[in-house]
Write a protein that holds these residues in place. Structure first.
Motif, PDB file in Angstrom:
ATOM      1  N   LEU A 279       0.779  -1.121  -0.069  1.00 32.36           N
ATOM      2  CA  LEU A 279      -0.146  -0.073   0.098  1.00 32.36           C
ATOM      3  C   LEU A 279       0.787   1.324  -0.002  1.00 32.36           C
ATOM      4  O   LEU A 279       0.554   2.238  -0.740  1.00 32.36           O
ATOM      5  N   LYS A 280       1.786   1.456   0.779  1.00 36.08           N
ATOM      6  CA  LYS A 280       2.632   2.586   1.095  1.00 36.08           C
ATOM      7  C   LYS A 280       3.779   2.493   1.708  1.00 36.08           C
ATOM      8  O   LYS A 280       3.746   1.361   2.625  1.00 36.08           O
ATOM      9  N   ARG A 281       4.869   3.298   1.660  1.00 39.24           N
ATOM     10  CA  ARG A 281       6.125   3.034   2.332  1.00 39.24           C
ATOM     11  C   ARG A 281       6.415   4.645   2.795  1.00 39.24           C
ATOM     12  O   ARG A 281       6.193   5.563   1.940  1.00 39.24           O
ATOM     13  N   VAL A 282       6.966   4.916   3.937  1.00 39.39           N
ATOM     14  CA  VAL A 282       7.408   5.886   4.569  1.00 39.39           C
ATOM     15  C   VAL A 282       8.718   5.829   5.064  1.00 39.39           C
ATOM     16  O   VAL A 282       8.916   4.777   5.546  1.00 39.39           O
ATOM     17  N   THR A 283       9.701   6.525   4.918  1.00 37.62           N
ATOM     18  CA  THR A 283      10.973   6.446   5.304  1.00 37.62           C
ATOM     19  C   THR A 283      11.523   7.856   6.151  1.00 37.62           C
ATOM     20  O   THR A 283      10.879   8.703   5.872  1.00 37.62           O
ATOM     21  N   GLY A 284      12.319   7.535   7.143  1.00 34.19           N
ATOM     22  CA  GLY A 284      12.764   8.860   7.818  1.00 34.19           C
ATOM     23  C   GLY A 284      14.340   8.313   8.469  1.00 34.19           C
ATOM     24  O   GLY A 284      14.735   7.175   8.598  1.00 34.19           O
ATOM     25  N   GLN A 285      15.017   9.483   8.836  1.00 36.42           N
ATOM     26  CA  GLN A 285      16.241   9.401   9.500  1.00 36.42           C
ATOM     27  C   GLN A 285      16.189  10.176  10.754  1.00 36.42           C
ATOM     28  O   GLN A 285      16.077  11.535  10.410  1.00 36.42           O
ATOM     29  N   PHE A 286      16.747   9.561  11.810  1.00 35.20           N
ATOM     30  CA  PHE A 286      16.721  10.286  12.931  1.00 35.20           C
ATOM     31  C   PHE A 286      18.016  10.299  13.602  1.00 35.20           C
ATOM     32  O   PHE A 286      18.788   9.326  13.809  1.00 35.20           O
ATOM     33  N   THR A 287      18.450  11.447  14.337  1.00 37.94           N
ATOM     34  CA  THR A 287      19.352  11.550  15.155  1.00 37.94           C
ATOM     35  C   THR A 287      18.992  11.861  16.584  1.00 37.94           C
ATOM     36  O   THR A 287      18.470  12.630  16.797  1.00 37.94           O
ATOM     37  N   LEU A 288      19.076  10.688  17.377  1.00 37.80           N
ATOM     38  CA  LEU A 288      18.618  10.749  18.837  1.00 37.80           C
ATOM     39  C   LEU A 288      19.627  10.670  19.935  1.00 37.80           C
ATOM     40  O   LEU A 288      20.414   9.996  19.867  1.00 37.80           O
ATOM     41  N   ALA A 289      19.303  11.554  21.002  1.00 32.92           N
ATOM     42  CA  ALA A 289      20.215  11.431  22.176  1.00 32.92           C
ATOM     43  C   ALA A 289      19.771  10.389  23.125  1.00 32.92           C
ATOM     44  O   ALA A 289      18.439   9.875  22.753  1.00 32.92           O
ATOM     45  N   GLY A 290      20.453   9.824  23.935  1.00 34.65           N
ATOM     46  CA  GLY A 290      19.710   8.794  24.921  1.00 34.65           C
ATOM     47  C   GLY A 290      18.649   9.068  25.470  1.00 34.65           C
ATOM     48  O   GLY A 290      18.503  10.355  26.095  1.00 34.65           O
TER      49      GLY A 290
ATOM     50  N   VAL B 102       1.223  -3.510   9.075  1.00 33.74           N
ATOM     51  CA  VAL B 102       2.120  -2.300   9.028  1.00 33.74           C
ATOM     52  C   VAL B 102       3.486  -3.036   9.681  1.00 33.74           C
ATOM     53  O   VAL B 102       3.547  -3.433  10.962  1.00 33.74           O
ATOM     54  N   THR B 103       4.606  -2.801   8.774  1.00 40.72           N
ATOM     55  CA  THR B 103       5.944  -3.583   9.360  1.00 40.72           C
ATOM     56  C   THR B 103       6.719  -2.125   9.392  1.00 40.72           C
ATOM     57  O   THR B 103       6.739  -1.238   8.709  1.00 40.72           O
ATOM     58  N   ALA B 104       7.498  -2.072  10.565  1.00 36.21           N
ATOM     59  CA  ALA B 104       8.379  -0.983  11.115  1.00 36.21           C
ATOM     60  C   ALA B 104       9.883  -1.786  11.309  1.00 36.21           C
ATOM     61  O   ALA B 104       9.773  -2.499  11.995  1.00 36.21           O
ATOM     62  N   SER B 105      10.754  -0.921  10.443  1.00 37.96           N
ATOM     63  CA  SER B 105      12.172  -1.665  10.738  1.00 37.96           C
ATOM     64  C   SER B 105      13.036  -0.498  10.791  1.00 37.96           C
ATOM     65  O   SER B 105      12.789   0.625  10.483  1.00 37.96           O
ATOM     66  N   GLY B 106      14.110  -0.461  11.586  1.00 39.71           N
ATOM     67  CA  GLY B 106      15.106   0.353  11.862  1.00 39.71           C
ATOM     68  C   GLY B 106      16.443  -0.245  11.878  1.00 39.71           C
ATOM     69  O   GLY B 106      16.556  -1.487  12.113  1.00 39.71           O
ATOM     70  N   PHE B 107      17.365   0.563  11.880  1.00 39.99           N
ATOM     71  CA  PHE B 107      18.885   0.241  12.145  1.00 39.99           C
ATOM     72  C   PHE B 107      19.614   1.304  12.639  1.00 39.99           C
ATOM     73  O   PHE B 107      19.419   2.706  12.431  1.00 39.99           O
TER      74      PHE B 107
ATOM     75  N   GLN C 108      15.749   9.998  24.318  1.00 34.58           N
ATOM     76  CA  GLN C 108      14.884  10.726  23.248  1.00 34.58           C
ATOM     77  C   GLN C 108      14.119   9.864  22.480  1.00 34.58           C
ATOM     78  O   GLN C 108      14.699   8.715  22.215  1.00 34.58           O
ATOM     79  N   ARG C 109      13.093  10.486  22.014  1.00 34.51           N
ATOM     80  CA  ARG C 109      12.273   9.662  21.169  1.00 34.51           C
ATOM     81  C   ARG C 109      11.779  10.634  19.983  1.00 34.51           C
ATOM     82  O   ARG C 109      11.560  12.007  20.137  1.00 34.51           O
ATOM     83  N   ASP C 110      11.339   9.857  18.785  1.00 36.27           N
ATOM     84  CA  ASP C 110      10.887  10.995  17.721  1.00 36.27           C
ATOM     85  C   ASP C 110       9.696  10.060  17.145  1.00 36.27           C
ATOM     86  O   ASP C 110       9.536   8.716  17.515  1.00 36.27           O
ATOM     87  N   THR C 111       8.886  10.572  16.211  1.00 33.33           N
ATOM     88  CA  THR C 111       7.841   9.882  15.864  1.00 33.33           C
ATOM     89  C   THR C 111       7.935  10.199  14.112  1.00 33.33           C
ATOM     90  O   THR C 111       8.297  11.100  13.740  1.00 33.33           O
ATOM     91  N   LEU C 112       7.759   8.934  13.315  1.00 34.83           N
ATOM     92  CA  LEU C 112       7.413   8.910  11.915  1.00 34.83           C
ATOM     93  C   LEU C 112       6.046   8.237  11.717  1.00 34.83           C
ATOM     94  O   LEU C 112       5.460   7.391  12.194  1.00 34.83           O
ATOM     95  N   THR C 113       5.249   9.240  10.803  1.00 39.25           N
ATOM     96  CA  THR C 113       3.655   8.948  10.531  1.00 39.25           C
ATOM     97  C   THR C 113       3.753   8.580   9.459  1.00 39.25           C
ATOM     98  O   THR C 113       4.176   8.930   8.363  1.00 39.25           O
ATOM     99  N   LEU C 114       2.710   7.456   9.445  1.00 43.64           N
ATOM    100  CA  LEU C 114       2.427   6.732   8.039  1.00 43.64           C
ATOM    101  C   LEU C 114       0.758   7.109   8.145  1.00 43.64           C
ATOM    102  O   LEU C 114      -0.030   6.627   8.740  1.00 43.64           O
ATOM    103  N   ARG C 115       0.448   7.988   7.052  1.00 43.62           N
ATOM    104  CA  ARG C 115      -0.797   8.207   6.812  1.00 43.62           C
ATOM    105  C   ARG C 115      -1.461   7.611   5.564  1.00 43.62           C
ATOM    106  O   ARG C 115      -0.853   7.737   4.549  1.00 43.62           O
ATOM    107  N   LEU C 116      -2.368   6.839   5.785  1.00 45.20           N
ATOM    108  CA  LEU C 116      -3.017   6.269   4.694  1.00 45.20           C
ATOM    109  C   LEU C 116      -4.606   6.665   4.386  1.00 45.20           C
ATOM    110  O   LEU C 116      -5.417   6.211   5.327  1.00 45.20           O
ATOM    111  N   ASP C 117      -4.661   7.335   3.361  1.00 42.82           N
ATOM    112  CA  ASP C 117      -6.212   7.490   3.215  1.00 42.82           C
ATOM    113  C   ASP C 117      -7.047   6.425   2.344  1.00 42.82           C
ATOM    114  O   ASP C 117      -6.336   5.598   1.719  1.00 42.82           O
ATOM    115  N   ALA C 118      -8.304   6.358   2.505  1.00 45.93           N
ATOM    116  CA  ALA C 118      -9.042   5.322   2.315  1.00 45.93           C
ATOM    117  C   ALA C 118      -8.823   5.076   0.845  1.00 45.93           C
ATOM    118  O   ALA C 118      -8.944   3.870   0.246  1.00 45.93           O
ATOM    119  N   SER C 119      -8.822   6.193   0.030  1.00 43.47           N
ATOM    120  CA  SER C 119      -8.531   6.056  -1.591  1.00 43.47           C
ATOM    121  C   SER C 119      -7.301   5.351  -1.930  1.00 43.47           C
ATOM    122  O   SER C 119      -7.308   4.604  -2.958  1.00 43.47           O
TER     123      SER C 119
END
Length: 164
Positions: free
Chosen positions: A5-16, A43-48, A18-29
């Motif tokens: 259906l859809k893919r979203v990617t992001g890259q984060f630099t986080l301190a100990g 929904v599969t989330a993966s990180g490295f 700390q957290r951040d959010t990556l949002t996947l918006r999926l419209d009905a269409s």
């Protein structure tokens, strides 16, 4: 398996800590024409982590909630025509096309499928009335299902007692 259906990617630099959010918006269409069978989405989330070469993966499965069909039945008697009324609300913002309705009364009335000769408008409360003649008495279960190109397996059931 259904379509991707859809893919979203992001890259984060986080301190100990700390957290951040990556949002996947999926419209009905983006999904309504691609849902399969029971309407499950995974929904599969993966990180490295570059610094320590650790990887992470998680999955979340959910199923779209379908409307429930309500059933009203007049008193039933063997050999007499009985009337049942079925209804549900179309939860989608699109009309339902290629509509079919099926019903049966276990052990008392054979299964039958009827084509609904119209579309069900967006957000409409659809009502369908069907007559049948029970062949056997006793406690029975009336089962019904509605299906269309856009929405499958809207079901309902109701216990009923058929008199002699």
């Amino acid at each position: 398996m259904g379509a991707h259906l859809k893919r979203v990617t992001g890259q984060f630099t986080l301190a100990g800590g700390q957290r951040d959010t990556l949002t996947l918006r999926l419209d009905a269409s983006e999904y309504q024409d691609r849902l399969v069978d029971m309407g499950f989405i995974k929904v599969t989330a993966s990180g490295f982590v570059n610094e320590n070469k650790q990887s992470y993966i998680d999955e979340h499965d959910f199923q779209f909630e379908k409307p429930r069909m309500s059933i009203e039945v007049a008193e039933c008697q063997v050999g007499q025509e009985c009337t049942a009324t079925f209804s549900f609300s179309n939860p989608l913002d699109v009309p339902l096309t290629d509509c079919f309705f099926s019903m049966e009364v276990g052990g008392a009335c054979r299964p039958r499928t009827m084509r609904v000769n119209r579309e069900v408008r967006p957000r409409e409360t659809f009502t369908y009335t069907q007559t049948f003649v029970p062949r056997r008495s006793g406690d029975r279960r009336l089962v019904a299902a509605f299906t269309s190109r856009q929405l499958h397996d809207i079901t309902g059931s109701r216990k009923l007692t058929i008199r002699d």
